[in-house]
Design an enzyme around this catalytic site. Structure first.
Site, mmCIF file in Angstrom:
data_model
loop_
_atom_site.group_PDB
_atom_site.id
_atom_site.type_symbol
_atom_site.label_atom_id
_atom_site.label_comp_id
_atom_site.label_asym_id
_atom_site.label_seq_id
_atom_site.Cartn_x
_atom_site.Cartn_y
_atom_site.Cartn_z
ATOM 1 N N LYS A 108 40.180 48.021 40.572
ATOM 2 C CA LYS A 108 41.574 48.421 40.328
ATOM 3 C C LYS A 108 42.389 48.519 41.622
ATOM 4 O O LYS A 108 43.357 49.267 41.708
ATOM 5 C CB LYS A 108 41.669 49.768 39.574
ATOM 6 C CG LYS A 108 40.891 49.853 38.280
ATOM 7 C CD LYS A 108 41.116 48.704 37.314
ATOM 8 C CE LYS A 108 42.475 48.652 36.701
ATOM 9 N NZ LYS A 108 42.683 47.395 35.905
ATOM 10 N N GLY A 109 42.006 47.746 42.625
ATOM 11 C CA GLY A 109 42.743 47.769 43.881
ATOM 12 C C GLY A 109 43.700 46.595 44.027
ATOM 13 O O GLY A 109 44.672 46.655 44.769
#
EC number: 2.8.2.-
Length: 250
Positions: free
Chosen positions: A7-8
């Site tokens: 989720k970066g």
């Protein structure tokens, strides 16, 4: 290898870099250095796209960053491997992670319930993966036992949205390839809230990341966010000091 973080913005980095003629990338996450290591290096190689000697092969599996054995395993394959880590504000990252899980399992406990071992004492549950992943300084230590910082490039997940060309310029420099991917490649998609490629390698059509990207985050009590900010602060500061880069999450 894009080794993290979940989720970066790892999918964006992969999709953006594969537009480069000197890069060939594996579209799916092979999970070799965490889940499939027993299958052996030949299996891993067989998944890779065919490349010319002048091209770079890229794969991404964000869970490598938090896998204890991954640094040693990658080092044993090739100590010259270049590593890319996409990081974003750990509080936002945790909420995004939770939002994704919630879309698959609607009956999980609340974000607050999972975050704290004891809310009134402000005791954060570091065994919950969504919290643990954001303790970047802790995970980085395992990598630095095997790889020098010069072989690890950190991409700001925030800047990837506000200035994709600038961030991708640095990635191209790190990989030692010409800056081919520039402003001309991006347009900002207002509905999704992030940049998209004007056209993909295979077709002349604009290319945005899938439906699962850019989800509206769950609303979290501001007090919980504040407590989490306090929790992450020392880890963030240590991370900035180690990598020599201030990501301005404070």
């Amino acid at each position: 290898i894009v080794v993290g973080v979940k989720k970066g913005g790892t999918r964006a980095v992969l999709e953006f870099i594969r537009v480069h003629p000197e890069v060939r990338a594996l579209g799916t996450e092979p999970h070799f250095f965490d889940r499939n290591y027993h299958r052996g290096l030949e299996w891993y190689r067989s998944l890779m796209p065919r490349t010319l000697d002048s091209q770079i092969t890229v794969e991404k599996t964000p869970s490598y960053f938090v896998t204890k054995e991954a640094p040693r395993r990658i080092f044993n394959m090739s100590r010259d491997t270049k590593l890319i880590v996409v990081v974003r504000n750990p509080v936002t990252r945790a909420i995004s992670d939770y939002t994704q899980t919630l879309s698959k399992k609607p009956d999980i406990p609340t974000f607050e319930g999972l975050t704290f071992r004891n809310r009134s004492l402000g005791l954060v549950d570091t065994s919950w993966n969504a919290i643990r992943i954001g303790m970047y300084a802790v995970h980085l230590e395992s990598w630095l036992q095997y790889f020098p910082l010069s072989q690890i490039h950190f991409v700001s997940g925030e800047k990837l949205i506000t200035d994709p060309a600038g961030e991708m310029g640095k990635v191209q420099d790190f990989l030692g390839i010409k800056r081919v991917i520039t402003d001309k490649h991006f347009y900002f998609n207002k509905t999704k809230g992030f940049p998209c490629l004007k056209k993909s390698e295979s077709s002349g059509l604009p290319r945005c990341l899938g439906k699962s990207k850019g989800r509206t985050h769950v609303q979290i009590d501001p007090e919980v966010i504040e407590q989490l900010r306090d929790f992450y602060r020392p880890y963030n500061i240590k991370f900035y000091e180690t990598v020599g880069q201030d990501f301005r999450w404070e």
